[in-house]
Scaffold this motif. Structure first.
Motif, PDB file in Angstrom:
ATOM      1  N   UNK A  44      30.634 -16.605  94.156  1.00  0.00           N
ATOM      2  CA  UNK A  44      29.816 -15.513  93.630  1.00  0.00           C
ATOM      3  C   UNK A  44      28.540 -15.292  94.436  1.00  0.00           C
ATOM      4  N   UNK A  45      27.885 -16.373  94.803  1.00  0.00           N
ATOM      5  CA  UNK A  45      26.610 -16.248  95.524  1.00  0.00           C
ATOM      6  C   UNK A  45      26.836 -15.656  96.920  1.00  0.00           C
ATOM      7  N   UNK A  46      27.810 -16.217  97.649  1.00  0.00           N
ATOM      8  CA  UNK A  46      28.077 -15.714  99.005  1.00  0.00           C
ATOM      9  C   UNK A  46      28.511 -14.250  98.995  1.00  0.00           C
ATOM     10  N   UNK A  47      29.233 -13.880  97.936  1.00  0.00           N
ATOM     11  CA  UNK A  47      29.704 -12.516  97.803  1.00  0.00           C
ATOM     12  C   UNK A  47      28.518 -11.547  97.740  1.00  0.00           C
ATOM     13  N   UNK A  48      27.503 -11.933  96.975  1.00  0.00           N
ATOM     14  CA  UNK A  48      26.289 -11.098  96.895  1.00  0.00           C
ATOM     15  C   UNK A  48      25.582 -11.055  98.240  1.00  0.00           C
ATOM     16  N   UNK A  49      25.477 -12.239  98.887  1.00  0.00           N
ATOM     17  CA  UNK A  49      24.781 -12.297 100.182  1.00  0.00           C
ATOM     18  C   UNK A  49      25.441 -11.359 101.184  1.00  0.00           C
ATOM     19  N   UNK A  50      26.782 -11.379 101.186  1.00  0.00           N
ATOM     20  CA  UNK A  50      27.544 -10.564 102.127  1.00  0.00           C
ATOM     21  C   UNK A  50      27.327  -9.071 101.837  1.00  0.00           C
ATOM     22  N   UNK A  51      27.346  -8.733 100.568  1.00  0.00           N
ATOM     23  CA  UNK A  51      27.136  -7.330 100.184  1.00  0.00           C
ATOM     24  C   UNK A  51      25.746  -6.858 100.626  1.00  0.00           C
ATOM     25  N   UNK A  52      24.768  -7.765 100.472  1.00  0.00           N
ATOM     26  CA  UNK A  52      23.391  -7.425 100.856  1.00  0.00           C
ATOM     27  C   UNK A  52      23.301  -7.182 102.359  1.00  0.00           C
ATOM     28  N   UNK A  53      23.978  -8.046 103.112  1.00  0.00           N
ATOM     29  CA  UNK A  53      23.906  -7.950 104.558  1.00  0.00           C
ATOM     30  C   UNK A  53      24.612  -6.689 105.070  1.00  0.00           C
TER      31      UNK A  53
ATOM     32  N   UNK B 100      29.487 -11.265  83.444  1.00  0.00           N
ATOM     33  CA  UNK B 100      28.517 -10.217  83.790  1.00  0.00           C
ATOM     34  C   UNK B 100      28.318 -10.011  85.290  1.00  0.00           C
ATOM     35  N   UNK B 101      28.114 -11.096  86.017  1.00  0.00           N
ATOM     36  CA  UNK B 101      27.825 -10.940  87.439  1.00  0.00           C
ATOM     37  C   UNK B 101      29.073 -10.518  88.219  1.00  0.00           C
ATOM     38  N   UNK B 102      30.258 -10.905  87.757  1.00  0.00           N
ATOM     39  CA  UNK B 102      31.504 -10.433  88.382  1.00  0.00           C
ATOM     40  C   UNK B 102      31.640  -8.926  88.170  1.00  0.00           C
ATOM     41  N   UNK B 103      31.423  -8.495  86.933  1.00  0.00           N
ATOM     42  CA  UNK B 103      31.516  -7.067  86.629  1.00  0.00           C
ATOM     43  C   UNK B 103      30.521  -6.289  87.482  1.00  0.00           C
ATOM     44  N   UNK B 104      29.303  -6.826  87.576  1.00  0.00           N
ATOM     45  CA  UNK B 104      28.254  -6.141  88.337  1.00  0.00           C
ATOM     46  C   UNK B 104      28.629  -6.039  89.812  1.00  0.00           C
ATOM     47  N   UNK B 105      29.179  -7.125  90.340  1.00  0.00           N
ATOM     48  CA  UNK B 105      29.554  -7.129  91.762  1.00  0.00           C
ATOM     49  C   UNK B 105      30.670  -6.113  92.027  1.00  0.00           C
ATOM     50  N   UNK B 106      31.703  -6.136  91.192  1.00  0.00           N
ATOM     51  CA  UNK B 106      32.834  -5.223  91.397  1.00  0.00           C
ATOM     52  C   UNK B 106      32.398  -3.773  91.206  1.00  0.00           C
TER      53      UNK B 106
END
Lengths: 119, 123, 99
Positions: free
Chosen positions: A60-69, A16-22
């Motif tokens: 996964x966590x860092x990927x979200x952080x980077x997207x947020x930044x 789920x979170x991979x799909x959401x990120x992509x």
């Protein structure tokens, strides 16, 4: 368009979170705005800065952080769901913040489209 | 939030209670949603209809019984509860087994209602 | 509206309920384990093909490829990448995820 996202599952166990990120990344690339991602149920576990996957795996966590930044995506972790699962401010990764369920409803009201990812 | 903007929110519940936390945590969302003065409806489909099976007693599994909360929804002006007809039939249940007043609709009827929503949240 | 299904049809009834609920003119997007329904020989193939008369069926190509089944996609299923997923969401007023 302004797209809101809800994630109901934690990292690594579910896709789920991979799909959401992509999905979020593709939306941003297409010029849409992903204003807020709301993490609920086990989804709150996506926010732990203590997460350490093996070197050859995606972080996964860092990927979200980077997207947020990079794209000003508001990453909101539900406080009630987080406390239940041992997620607190002190172990929150950069870019995430803990807040109430009202942020989910508000995001639904303000978004043009709302997509849920879960199990 | 934007003042005065009313959207139609439908919460779709398709999971049984207790085996997983989805039913309880979804109910928590619905209660918060009530404070936002939006148009709220709940659809119970598939195993979600088990959430409303009356007579839940959770003492033996040492888990909070949140069934009384469904009965409190009306106090929050949340009274559009739709239950899938086919799901009841497949589980040997009838409307009388439900712990709160509901409207029993076919899947197709729920599908039509779903089309009229602004936001569909599923847990 | 857009219906998103992420479950294998042989694991859970998500696709069945979705197909019975979705209204004509809608679209179905299969992602994650949902993509197994879009393959030839899968027991869900018949009902998916039948649904194509009333709605468009899409499957997420990266999920098909990850599962080694991109070469056996059912005729009539439209393949999309994540960008296509985004387009489907924006083209439809609402979406429901059949979790």
């Amino acid at each position: 368009m302004n797209i809101g996202i809800l994630i109901n599952e934690g990292p690594y166990t579910h896709e789920a979170t991979d799909s959401a990120y992509l999905f979020a990344r593709a939306a941003i690339e297409k010029g849409h705005q992903v204003s807020r991602v709301f993490f609920y149920h086990d989804g709150v576990n996506n926010s732990s800065r203590l997460t350490e996957p093996p070197q050859d795996d995606r972080h996964i966590v860092n990927r979200w952080s980077k997207l947020a930044e990079e794209h000003k995506v508001d990453l909101v972790v539900c406080v009630a769901a987080a406390l239940r699962r041992g997620i607190k401010d002190e172990n929150l990764a950069p870019g995430f913040r803990i807040s109430g369920l009202g942020q989910l409803i508000e995001s639904g009201i303000q978004s043009d489209r709302y997509v849920t990812f879960g199990d | 939030m934007s003042e005065g903007q009313i959207k139609k929110f439908m919460y779709v519940n398709r999971k049984a209670p207790h085996g997983t936390i989805y039913a309880l945590e979804s109910l928590e969302v619905v209660l918060i949603a009530a404070a936002f003065d939006q148009d709220v409806s709940l659809a119970f489909m598939d195993d979600g209809v088990y959430q409303l099976k009356k007579g839940c007693n959770t003492k033996g599994i040492e888990v909070k019984n949140f069934q009384p909360t469904y009965r409190a929804l009306d106090d929050y002006d949340i009274n559009k509860l739709y239950v899938e007809k086919e799901a009841l039939e497949a589980r040997g249940l009838t409307e009388e087994d439900m712990c709160v007043p509901v409207e029993v609709l076919t899947r197709a009827e729920i599908g039509k209602l779903m089309e009229t929503q602004d936001i569909v949240l599923s847990f | 509206m857009l219906h998103i299904v992420n479950k294998s049809p042989l694991d859970r009834p998500a696709l069945d309920t979705c197909l019975a609920t979705a209204q004509p003119g809608g679209a179905i997007l299969l992602i994650e384990d949902g993509v197994y329904a879009a393959t030839t020989g899968n027991s869900a193939a018949g009902k998916l093909t039948q649904a194509m008369g009333q709605m468009k069926v899409y499957a997420l190509k990266p999920d098909l490829e990850a599962r080694g089944i991109a070469d056996r996609v059912l005729e009539g299923v439209n393949l999309v990448d994540y960008g296509g997923f985004v387009d489907l969401v924006t083209e439809h007023a609402t979406c429901q995820s059949w979790l």
